[in-house]
Motif scaffolding. Sequence first.
Motif, PDB file in Angstrom:
ATOM      1  N   PRO A  82      -5.443   6.769   4.676  1.00  0.00           N
ATOM      2  CA  PRO A  82      -5.335   7.152   6.083  1.00  0.00           C
ATOM      3  C   PRO A  82      -6.001   8.506   6.324  1.00  0.00           C
ATOM      4  O   PRO A  82      -6.452   9.155   5.377  1.00  0.00           O
ATOM      5  CB  PRO A  82      -3.840   7.300   6.232  1.00  0.00           C
ATOM      6  CG  PRO A  82      -3.399   7.859   4.905  1.00  0.00           C
ATOM      7  CD  PRO A  82      -4.370   7.362   3.864  1.00  0.00           C
ATOM      8  N   THR A  83      -6.015   8.934   7.590  1.00  0.00           N
ATOM      9  CA  THR A  83      -6.437  10.300   7.925  1.00  0.00           C
ATOM     10  C   THR A  83      -5.315  10.978   8.717  1.00  0.00           C
ATOM     11  O   THR A  83      -4.327  10.320   9.042  1.00  0.00           O
ATOM     12  CB  THR A  83      -7.715  10.317   8.779  1.00  0.00           C
ATOM     13  OG1 THR A  83      -7.472   9.573   9.967  1.00  0.00           O
ATOM     14  CG2 THR A  83      -8.893   9.725   8.035  1.00  0.00           C
TER      15      THR A  83
ATOM     16  N   LEU B  55       6.444  10.571   1.357  1.00  0.00           N
ATOM     17  CA  LEU B  55       5.883   9.379   0.700  1.00  0.00           C
ATOM     18  C   LEU B  55       4.369   9.492   0.574  1.00  0.00           C
ATOM     19  O   LEU B  55       3.785   9.130  -0.441  1.00  0.00           O
ATOM     20  CB  LEU B  55       6.236   8.128   1.507  1.00  0.00           C
ATOM     21  CG  LEU B  55       7.671   7.633   1.377  1.00  0.00           C
ATOM     22  CD1 LEU B  55       7.965   6.578   2.432  1.00  0.00           C
ATOM     23  CD2 LEU B  55       7.897   7.050  -0.011  1.00  0.00           C
ATOM     24  N   GLY B  56       3.736  10.011   1.621  1.00  0.00           N
ATOM     25  CA  GLY B  56       2.275  10.118   1.626  1.00  0.00           C
ATOM     26  C   GLY B  56       1.763  11.121   0.614  1.00  0.00           C
ATOM     27  O   GLY B  56       0.676  10.960   0.063  1.00  0.00           O
ATOM     28  N   TYR B  60      -1.527  10.454  -1.265  1.00  0.00           N
ATOM     29  CA  TYR B  60      -2.632  11.136  -0.582  1.00  0.00           C
ATOM     30  C   TYR B  60      -2.330  12.631  -0.524  1.00  0.00           C
ATOM     31  O   TYR B  60      -2.267  13.214   0.551  1.00  0.00           O
ATOM     32  CB  TYR B  60      -2.824  10.582   0.828  1.00  0.00           C
ATOM     33  CG  TYR B  60      -2.994   9.082   0.866  1.00  0.00           C
ATOM     34  CD1 TYR B  60      -4.188   8.490   0.483  1.00  0.00           C
ATOM     35  CD2 TYR B  60      -1.955   8.260   1.278  1.00  0.00           C
ATOM     36  CE1 TYR B  60      -4.339   7.120   0.505  1.00  0.00           C
ATOM     37  CE2 TYR B  60      -2.100   6.881   1.303  1.00  0.00           C
ATOM     38  CZ  TYR B  60      -3.296   6.324   0.916  1.00  0.00           C
ATOM     39  OH  TYR B  60      -3.457   4.955   0.941  1.00  0.00           O
ATOM     40  N   GLY B  61      -2.132  13.211  -1.705  1.00  0.00           N
ATOM     41  CA  GLY B  61      -1.721  14.610  -1.783  1.00  0.00           C
ATOM     42  C   GLY B  61      -2.643  15.554  -1.035  1.00  0.00           C
ATOM     43  O   GLY B  61      -2.193  16.519  -0.425  1.00  0.00           O
ATOM     44  N   VAL B  62      -3.943  15.241  -1.049  1.00  0.00           N
ATOM     45  CA  VAL B  62      -4.909  16.155  -0.435  1.00  0.00           C
ATOM     46  C   VAL B  62      -4.731  16.237   1.080  1.00  0.00           C
ATOM     47  O   VAL B  62      -5.070  17.246   1.715  1.00  0.00           O
ATOM     48  CB  VAL B  62      -6.354  15.716  -0.797  1.00  0.00           C
ATOM     49  CG1 VAL B  62      -6.738  14.418  -0.107  1.00  0.00           C
ATOM     50  CG2 VAL B  62      -7.367  16.798  -0.429  1.00  0.00           C
ATOM     51  N   LEU B  63      -4.163  15.175   1.667  1.00  0.00           N
ATOM     52  CA  LEU B  63      -4.017  15.167   3.126  1.00  0.00           C
ATOM     53  C   LEU B  63      -2.977  16.175   3.609  1.00  0.00           C
ATOM     54  O   LEU B  63      -3.091  16.707   4.708  1.00  0.00           O
ATOM     55  CB  LEU B  63      -3.606  13.776   3.607  1.00  0.00           C
ATOM     56  CG  LEU B  63      -4.716  12.791   3.921  1.00  0.00           C
ATOM     57  CD1 LEU B  63      -4.140  11.521   4.505  1.00  0.00           C
ATOM     58  CD2 LEU B  63      -5.728  13.386   4.888  1.00  0.00           C
ATOM     59  N   VAL B  64      -1.970  16.401   2.784  1.00  0.00           N
ATOM     60  CA  VAL B  64      -0.872  17.255   3.235  1.00  0.00           C
ATOM     61  C   VAL B  64      -1.327  18.716   3.417  1.00  0.00           C
ATOM     62  O   VAL B  64      -1.055  19.316   4.456  1.00  0.00           O
ATOM     63  CB  VAL B  64       0.348  17.110   2.297  1.00  0.00           C
ATOM     64  CG1 VAL B  64       1.456  18.070   2.683  1.00  0.00           C
ATOM     65  CG2 VAL B  64       0.864  15.675   2.368  1.00  0.00           C
TER      66      VAL B  64
END
Lengths: 186, 247
Positions: A82-83, B55-56, B60-64
């Motif tokens: 996702p983004t 959860l993310g 998707y650790g980089v997104l946080v």
Amino acid sequence: MASRRWTVIDFALLGVSGAVAAVIFYAAWYVWDLFSAVGPLARPLSVGLWFTGSIIAATLIKKPGAAFLGELLGAVIEAILPTRGGFTNVIYGVLQGIFAELGYRLLGYKRWDIVAGAIAGALAGVGELLATLVVYREIFQAVSDVGSEVGLASPGAIIVYWLAANAVSGALYGAIAAAAARSARG
Amino acid sequence: MRSGYSRRLGGSRAPVSVSALLLYSLWVTVLAVATSDPWKLGFLALVTGLPGLVLGYRRYGVLVPLLGLSLLGTFLNMLLLYNVGDPVFSIGPLVVREEAWRRTVSLDLRILSLAGAGLLFASTVNPRDAVRSLEVELGMPRGFAFALAFALRLLPLVYRDLQEVMAVRRMRGYRRVPITPGDYRSLFMPLLSVTVERGIWVGVAAELRGFSLRPRRRVRPRFRRGDLVLLVLAVLQGLVVAGLAGP
């Protein structure tokens, strides 16, 4: 003109445009951050990257509905990847896709060249503005209020600026996307 | 590839159905867009945004951290644009005023809720199961579902092609990091050409295998225990945003 009925090859090309658009949309977040660092008024100049899904799909498929579906598909994948935008990407995808499709509709679905890409990209900017007015209205309100407070611009002028910046950015990236897609399709 | 998805939803024994989770995430997105009230947005962020981020973060650790940058950017923009009203607090010589703070809180809580709702879905659902659910349970048109499934399949292939193009560029003495428009052209045009060619041949192969003649399959979504929890949370958040419950 060739049949307007969609074949499986068209849907496969839609998938191609969706994958390419998703990669561009993903990268566009970093470009957006870069432009945001310059200032809120510079942001709209980077949004044209998010309109390229519709242009690539329309130029590859050359059928009615391709621009809308291409933009929507890119946005759905962007949400799934996702983004940071989450499912708001889909709202943007729908509105930008509708206005990009309108561009090709205005040309009677007869032109799929760079000029058509630039026109569709410029019109997609209207969809982006509408989506931003709905989803992140506080940003727009703040920009608009400050513009009027410092005497630089009225809220109406800010909308005109926003639209013009979107249109320029959309036309530029739209033309590039159309040229690339035409070259790739041969 | 499959093992990476093994802990995700989609199997017949999963506690929550994919379609229910998708509808829940979309519902929270709509609610977060609909309201500007910081308290209501705070409730959405607490109930959906925070679990989604937790959860993310695993996947998707980089997104946080990027999300953190977005929140900080919002604060700085509002500070720059809208620092008027009564002082709320100060950071050294910098006084943060009411309007800047109120708008930052609203916008950041909305961003948290939206990102959390998206991450909640993306981090717990296998994309292929998501496409299957969209097609057979929620009635997405078959052609669009095919395009979506194909695009998701293409992404790793595009990445592999990109690595190959980069390797060839290095061998030919081109610069490693593309800078000029010409660099980008030489990088992306081969990628696009290969991907389009692949798409055309996949389309031809699917047509030859009778894709157009395949009967449409619809399955009624199965209600699972976890769906009830989602339903309760969705109703609760809807009531709070509508002003019928909560703060």
